[in-house]
Design a protein around this motif. Structure first.
Motif, PDB file in Angstrom:
ATOM      1  N   VAL A 147       0.647  -1.228   0.030  1.00 44.66           N
ATOM      2  CA  VAL A 147      -0.080  -0.071  -0.043  1.00 44.66           C
ATOM      3  C   VAL A 147       0.875   1.190  -0.066  1.00 44.66           C
ATOM      4  O   VAL A 147       1.731   1.473   0.896  1.00 44.66           O
ATOM      5  N   ASP A 204      -9.912   3.300   1.895  1.00 42.50           N
ATOM      6  CA  ASP A 204      -9.632   2.006   1.744  1.00 42.50           C
ATOM      7  C   ASP A 204      -8.200   1.775   2.075  1.00 42.50           C
ATOM      8  O   ASP A 204      -8.025   0.598   2.673  1.00 42.50           O
ATOM      9  N   GLN A 205      -7.305   2.556   1.758  1.00 41.04           N
ATOM     10  CA  GLN A 205      -5.845   2.351   1.966  1.00 41.04           C
ATOM     11  C   GLN A 205      -5.710   2.361   3.534  1.00 41.04           C
ATOM     12  O   GLN A 205      -5.006   1.730   4.192  1.00 41.04           O
ATOM     13  N   THR A 223      -6.931  -0.808   5.376  1.00 39.67           N
ATOM     14  CA  THR A 223      -6.163  -1.980   5.027  1.00 39.67           C
ATOM     15  C   THR A 223      -4.841  -1.681   5.872  1.00 39.67           C
ATOM     16  O   THR A 223      -4.284  -2.656   6.384  1.00 39.67           O
ATOM     17  N   TYR A 261      -3.926  -4.639   8.570  1.00 38.15           N
ATOM     18  CA  TYR A 261      -2.785  -5.807   8.038  1.00 38.15           C
ATOM     19  C   TYR A 261      -1.420  -5.277   7.856  1.00 38.15           C
ATOM     20  O   TYR A 261      -0.907  -6.169   7.511  1.00 38.15           O
ATOM     21  N   CYS A 320       1.390  -4.991   3.736  1.00 38.48           N
ATOM     22  CA  CYS A 320       0.314  -5.644   4.186  1.00 38.48           C
ATOM     23  C   CYS A 320       0.099  -7.145   3.842  1.00 38.48           C
ATOM     24  O   CYS A 320       0.261  -7.428   2.913  1.00 38.48           O
ATOM     25  N   ILE A 346      -2.508  -9.957   3.764  1.00 35.90           N
ATOM     26  CA  ILE A 346      -3.950 -10.010   3.764  1.00 35.90           C
ATOM     27  C   ILE A 346      -4.252 -11.422   3.753  1.00 35.90           C
ATOM     28  O   ILE A 346      -3.856 -12.113   2.958  1.00 35.90           O
ATOM     29  N   ARG A 367      -7.571 -12.150  -4.533  1.00 32.88           N
ATOM     30  CA  ARG A 367      -8.023 -11.393  -3.422  1.00 32.88           C
ATOM     31  C   ARG A 367      -9.401 -11.411  -3.302  1.00 32.88           C
ATOM     32  O   ARG A 367      -9.995 -11.440  -2.268  1.00 32.88           O
TER      33      ARG A 367
END
Length: 388
Positions: free
Chosen positions: A5, A149-150, A153, A157, A177, A179, A313
């Motif tokens: 990210v 959203d970033q 995340t 994570y 990250c 996930i 994903r």
């Protein structure tokens, strides 16, 4: 799965100067450690750290943990080099590229990205700021910009190192990250995706993502590159580098949009996704001189990578199938022949008369092969013989 990210930093001029000094000091230290590793043949992280730790701290005003990150960066670079040599990615032992790779130590630019771990870098998610070690002391309250959203995340994570990046006069942090992979569902059917140059992606549902706009953009960029190359000035060289980055970002954006649409359709309809396995395509074909630039600029590999990770994903089943004769085989009667494809855009079976766009026929054949392959993928393993 691991996902990077990237967020944009918003430092003040004083903070930016400290970050630049830190990045330059770290990369000078990396270059020195790389020369030591090359001259001594040391490949162990602990042994290299013992050899350079004291000198790097004294010469470049680095604290303990940044020196550890510097050593790891060098060891990882040589590990990657050895892996590429072993896999043959740098040519044969007598090739010029191979000799160049092993004939000198790995060099790092003064603005190369530098990893920081949690001892050197901390995140304040609520305030959207970071605190980072620099050669001028600890810098606090450096703002960063991130989408909702970033940020979500990162909070949930983020794990491991974050890379400090300086690119085009701007500062970024790329955070790793981890996930968790969602459970892959059992598909009710498959979507076949045929990748190409004229049509970037054609699915078995007859959804066509044309590449004409991208091709026109690339031809326009090629003309501009030729004009700048003819000038042979330092300013033209800098502008060429900026244009190359802009063109790469444009193609990457298009691949993201195309892959996102295909994966969302597969997820919504409960189907899996299949593509042709096109690895090594540049080594398998011989092209005319005027075709080489087109094939080299063809972003099919990146599109395949985007499809694969977005499917993973989303929990969508993903397969790569044999690409042989997908555009020459009739999906209805199975007749295969070069005459079935009289030109690039059209298909007409010489046996049963089935006709249609060649890319659509290829997508249908990819889908059919995925149906057959999935049976073997999910087939239970037969028990072995019982020992006497």
């Amino acid at each position: 799965m691991k996902l990077a990210v990237q967020v944009k930093l918003l430092p003040t001029p004083v903070q930016a100067a400290a970050l630049e000094a830190t990045l330059r000091a770290c990369n000078r230290a990396v270059d020195q450690a790389s020369r030591v590793a090359y001259e001594t043949g040391v490949t162990s992280r602990n042994d290299l750290q013992k050899a350079v730790y004291t000198d790097l701290k004294a010469q470049y005003a680095l604290s303990a943990q940044p020196v550890v990150r510097v050593v790891k960066k060098v060891v990882d670079a040589y590990t990657t080099l050895r892996a590429n040599l072993k896999a043959g990615h740098l040519g044969t032992a007598d090739s010029k590229r191979h000799r160049k790779a092993i004939g000198s130590p790995i060099a790092f630019g003064l603005q190369a990205a530098q990893p920081f771990d949690d001892r050197c870098l901390s995140w304040q998610m609520d305030a959207r700021t970071i605190s980072i070690w620099t050669v001028h002391g600890r810098l606090k309250n450096i703002g960063f910009a991130a989408s909702p959203d970033q940020l979500k995340t990162l909070v949930a994570y983020r794990k491991g190192e974050s890379d400090l990046i300086f690119r085009d006069g701007k500062w970024f942090l790329a955070a790793t990250c981890e996930i968790p992979d969602p459970e892959v569902f059992e598909p009710v059917d498959w979507i076949g995706v045929d990748r190409g140059i004229v049509n970037l992606a054609t699915t078995s549902d007859n959804t066509n993502s044309q590449g004409r706009r991208l091709s026109r953009y690339r031809r326009w960029q090629a003309r501009k590159r030729a004009e700048l190359q003819a000038k042979k000035t330092r300013s033209a060289t800098r502008r060429l580098a900026r244009r190359a980055k802009r063109e790469h970002r444009h193609a990457t954006h298009m691949n993201h949009v195309i892959s996102k649409e295909i994966v969302s359709v597969a997820q919504r309809t409960g189907r899996g996704m299949a593509v042709e396995e096109l690895g090594g395509v540049r080594d398998r074909v011989r092209l005319r001189r005027d075709q080489r630039g087109t094939l080299s600029a063809w972003p099919f590999n990146q599109l395949g990578q985007h499809l694969a990770y977005k499917a993973r994903r989303a929990g969508v089943p993903f397969l790569e199938v044999d690409p042989a004769y997908t555009s020459q085989r009739c999906p209805r009667c199975g007749h295969t022949g070069r005459a079935n494809r009289p030109d690039r855009d059209h298909f007409r079976c010489r046996r049963c008369g089935l006709a249609g766009p060649s890319d659509l026929v290829a997508g249908v054949n990819v889908r059919d092969r995925a149906r057959s392959a999935w049976v073997f993928v999910t087939m239970p393993v037969a028990p072995g013989p019982t020992p006497a």
